[in-house]
Motif scaffolding. Structure first.
Motif, PDB file in Angstrom:
ATOM      1  N   SER A 114       1.724   5.973  11.492  1.00  0.00           N
ATOM      2  CA  SER A 114       1.314   6.338  10.137  1.00  0.00           C
ATOM      3  C   SER A 114       2.064   7.579   9.670  1.00  0.00           C
ATOM      4  O   SER A 114       2.448   8.435  10.472  1.00  0.00           O
ATOM      5  CB  SER A 114      -0.189   6.601  10.100  1.00  0.00           C
ATOM      6  OG  SER A 114      -0.641   6.794   8.780  1.00  0.00           O
ATOM      7  N   ASP A 116       1.880  10.517   6.383  1.00  0.00           N
ATOM      8  CA  ASP A 116       1.061  10.978   5.258  1.00  0.00           C
ATOM      9  C   ASP A 116       1.839  11.049   3.952  1.00  0.00           C
ATOM     10  O   ASP A 116       1.295  10.785   2.873  1.00  0.00           O
ATOM     11  CB  ASP A 116       0.461  12.352   5.576  1.00  0.00           C
ATOM     12  CG  ASP A 116      -0.567  12.285   6.697  1.00  0.00           C
ATOM     13  OD1 ASP A 116      -1.191  11.216   6.850  1.00  0.00           O
ATOM     14  OD2 ASP A 116      -0.725  13.283   7.416  1.00  0.00           O
ATOM     15  N   ARG A 194      -6.283   2.280   2.595  1.00  0.00           N
ATOM     16  CA  ARG A 194      -5.061   2.100   3.389  1.00  0.00           C
ATOM     17  C   ARG A 194      -3.890   1.744   2.474  1.00  0.00           C
ATOM     18  O   ARG A 194      -4.024   0.906   1.583  1.00  0.00           O
ATOM     19  CB  ARG A 194      -5.290   1.000   4.424  1.00  0.00           C
ATOM     20  CG  ARG A 194      -4.120   0.764   5.344  1.00  0.00           C
ATOM     21  CD  ARG A 194      -4.432  -0.322   6.344  1.00  0.00           C
ATOM     22  NE  ARG A 194      -5.569   0.042   7.172  1.00  0.00           N
ATOM     23  CZ  ARG A 194      -6.163  -0.799   8.002  1.00  0.00           C
ATOM     24  NH1 ARG A 194      -5.788  -2.058   8.068  1.00  0.00           N
ATOM     25  NH2 ARG A 194      -7.180  -0.389   8.742  1.00  0.00           N
ATOM     26  N   VAL A 195      -2.743   2.359   2.714  1.00  0.00           N
ATOM     27  CA  VAL A 195      -1.576   2.203   1.837  1.00  0.00           C
ATOM     28  C   VAL A 195      -0.475   1.426   2.546  1.00  0.00           C
ATOM     29  O   VAL A 195      -0.132   1.714   3.697  1.00  0.00           O
ATOM     30  CB  VAL A 195      -1.027   3.583   1.401  1.00  0.00           C
ATOM     31  CG1 VAL A 195       0.207   3.410   0.512  1.00  0.00           C
ATOM     32  CG2 VAL A 195      -2.100   4.379   0.677  1.00  0.00           C
ATOM     33  N   ARG A 196       0.061   0.432   1.819  1.00  0.00           N
ATOM     34  CA  ARG A 196       1.193  -0.337   2.340  1.00  0.00           C
ATOM     35  C   ARG A 196       2.255  -0.468   1.256  1.00  0.00           C
ATOM     36  O   ARG A 196       1.956  -0.454   0.061  1.00  0.00           O
ATOM     37  CB  ARG A 196       0.744  -1.733   2.800  1.00  0.00           C
ATOM     38  CG  ARG A 196      -0.202  -1.730   3.993  1.00  0.00           C
ATOM     39  CD  ARG A 196       0.508  -1.233   5.248  1.00  0.00           C
ATOM     40  NE  ARG A 196      -0.373  -1.266   6.416  1.00  0.00           N
ATOM     41  CZ  ARG A 196      -1.085  -0.231   6.856  1.00  0.00           C
ATOM     42  NH1 ARG A 196      -1.056   0.915   6.175  1.00  0.00           N
ATOM     43  NH2 ARG A 196      -1.826  -0.324   7.936  1.00  0.00           N
ATOM     44  N   GLU A 228       4.231   0.506  -3.622  1.00  0.00           N
ATOM     45  CA  GLU A 228       3.282   1.070  -2.669  1.00  0.00           C
ATOM     46  C   GLU A 228       1.887   1.028  -3.279  1.00  0.00           C
ATOM     47  O   GLU A 228       1.666   1.529  -4.379  1.00  0.00           O
ATOM     48  CB  GLU A 228       3.684   2.505  -2.348  1.00  0.00           C
ATOM     49  CG  GLU A 228       2.928   3.132  -1.200  1.00  0.00           C
ATOM     50  CD  GLU A 228       3.484   4.498  -0.840  1.00  0.00           C
ATOM     51  OE1 GLU A 228       2.747   5.489  -1.027  1.00  0.00           O
ATOM     52  OE2 GLU A 228       4.644   4.568  -0.391  1.00  0.00           O
ATOM     53  N   THR A 230      -2.614   0.970  -2.420  1.00  0.00           N
ATOM     54  CA  THR A 230      -3.765   0.932  -1.534  1.00  0.00           C
ATOM     55  C   THR A 230      -4.277  -0.513  -1.500  1.00  0.00           C
ATOM     56  O   THR A 230      -3.994  -1.312  -2.403  1.00  0.00           O
ATOM     57  CB  THR A 230      -4.893   1.839  -2.020  1.00  0.00           C
ATOM     58  OG1 THR A 230      -5.393   1.325  -3.268  1.00  0.00           O
ATOM     59  CG2 THR A 230      -4.418   3.274  -2.204  1.00  0.00           C
ATOM     60  N   HIS A 260      -2.955   4.552   8.419  1.00  0.00           N
ATOM     61  CA  HIS A 260      -3.437   4.797   7.054  1.00  0.00           C
ATOM     62  C   HIS A 260      -2.347   4.497   6.030  1.00  0.00           C
ATOM     63  O   HIS A 260      -2.605   3.879   4.999  1.00  0.00           O
ATOM     64  CB  HIS A 260      -3.900   6.245   6.901  1.00  0.00           C
ATOM     65  CG  HIS A 260      -4.262   6.593   5.487  1.00  0.00           C
ATOM     66  ND1 HIS A 260      -5.374   6.065   4.859  1.00  0.00           N
ATOM     67  CD2 HIS A 260      -3.630   7.367   4.553  1.00  0.00           C
ATOM     68  CE1 HIS A 260      -5.426   6.513   3.617  1.00  0.00           C
ATOM     69  NE2 HIS A 260      -4.378   7.292   3.403  1.00  0.00           N
ATOM     70  N   ARG A 261      -1.137   4.929   6.312  1.00  0.00           N
ATOM     71  CA  ARG A 261      -0.042   4.720   5.354  1.00  0.00           C
ATOM     72  C   ARG A 261       1.245   4.421   6.098  1.00  0.00           C
ATOM     73  O   ARG A 261       1.570   5.082   7.092  1.00  0.00           O
ATOM     74  CB  ARG A 261       0.155   5.953   4.468  1.00  0.00           C
ATOM     75  CG  ARG A 261       1.311   5.824   3.469  1.00  0.00           C
ATOM     76  CD  ARG A 261       1.401   7.064   2.572  1.00  0.00           C
ATOM     77  NE  ARG A 261       2.539   6.973   1.674  1.00  0.00           N
ATOM     78  CZ  ARG A 261       3.763   7.440   1.961  1.00  0.00           C
ATOM     79  NH1 ARG A 261       3.983   8.050   3.128  1.00  0.00           N
ATOM     80  NH2 ARG A 261       4.750   7.314   1.094  1.00  0.00           N
TER      81      ARG A 261
END
Length: 305
Positions: A114, A116, A194-196, A228, A230, A260-261
């Motif tokens: 991950s 940030d 959660r970010v992708r 990008e 969430t 998380h990201r």
């Protein structure tokens, strides 16, 4: 060119195979493909249905870890594109023996863990947070070591989270879409924060093809997404496309592990190979949703797996 594609009945692998046989990937027109796939979990011969009778396709239902089978299957091929989740050392050993001209190892951004802010580059340390991601990272290092030790022309690609048709309904986008199409509530994991970075499978396969044809041996190339989001924002876009509201969403427990990201820097593949994402996300998502709407006989049997 004769290609051996492992995991070619899976989501990204089957898209790559269909694109090659439809002559949609520049430089690979007329290429022949042998698919090696043991048909476990995401492997599904129905994914190859549109090209099942193609004269340039051969299918071998076998495990990429089966050394004798791999040795036979590899004969007469110019390159390996390795999508399968296992068998990398067996394939690398066989590729050295057969003096293969190219080995593309297809990996993912989850090997970095991950982040940030900012984005991982190809020189960032591998810090996987799950056993599955650690296994992928080990396979990446193994592939690159075969280049350094044996001179095998290996190229590694690491892609962002991909979406598109023929993706197993347990994965994020089709999990949400198929639930809603099936009249159930869309399962939103945790708080949806959660970010992708989302990449259409067509763009992903275009990047893999460029790495196959023009990538420098011993190098890693990121194939990054075009937007990008969430998971909550993604869910909202899917609801809007289907004309539904948040009353059709239910919260479910998050997975025990999960970054998380994730974010990949794709400057290298843009600069060296001229790759650019061509599928705009909202249109790509709309066509993906339309595909699932039109193909319930493909995804409904998979819901119980």
């Amino acid at each position: 060119m004769n290609l051996l594609v492992t995991g070619g009945a899976g989501f990204i692998g089957s898209h790559f195979v269909r694109a090659v046989l439809a002559d949609r990937l520049p430089g690979l027109e007329g290429a022949s493909v042998t698919v090696l796939d043991k048909m476990a979990y995401t492997g599904n011969f129905a994914n190859l249905g549109p090209v099942a009778e193609h004269k340039r396709l051969d299918f071998v239902p076998a495990d990429a870890s089966d050394a004798p089978m791999v040795d036979v299957a590899l004969r007469g091929h110019d390159a390996v594109v390795h999508f399968a989740g296992a068998g990398v050392e067996v394939l690398l050993e066989a590729s050295v023996r057969h003096h293969l001209g190219r080995f593309v190892h297809v990996s993912t951004g989850d090997v970095y863990g991950s982040i940030d802010s900012g984005a991982w580059t190809e020189r960032s340390p591998l810090t996987p947070t799950s056993p599955a991601a650690a296994a992928r990272a080990g396979a990446d290092l193994m592939a690159l070591a075969y280049h350094r030790t044996h001179g095998l022309p290996v190229v590694v690609t690491r892609g962002s989270d991909s979406y598109g048709p023929y993706q197993h309904p347990h994965q994020t986008v089709p999990r949400l879409v198929t639930a809603l199409l099936d009249g159930r509530a869309a399962p939103l994991r945790g708080d949806g924060a959660r970010v992708r970075d989302w990449l259409h499978v067509d763009d992903h396969c275009h990047g893999i093809a460029l790495a196959l044809l023009e990538g420098r041996p011993g190098e890693v190339y990121h194939v990054a997404g075009s937007v990008e989001l969430t998971e909550r924002d993604l869910t909202e876009l899917i609801l809007a496309e289907l004309g539904l509201g948040w009353e059709h969403v239910t919260a479910v427990p998050d997975r025990k592990t999960g970054d998380h990201r994730r974010a990949l820097d794709d400057d290298k593949i843009r600069r060296e190979l001229g790759w650019r994402p061509r599928v705009e996300f909202t249109s790509g998502l709309a066509t993906t949703i339309a595909w699932y709407r039109e193909h319930p006989t493909w995804w409904q049997p998979l819901l119980s797996e």
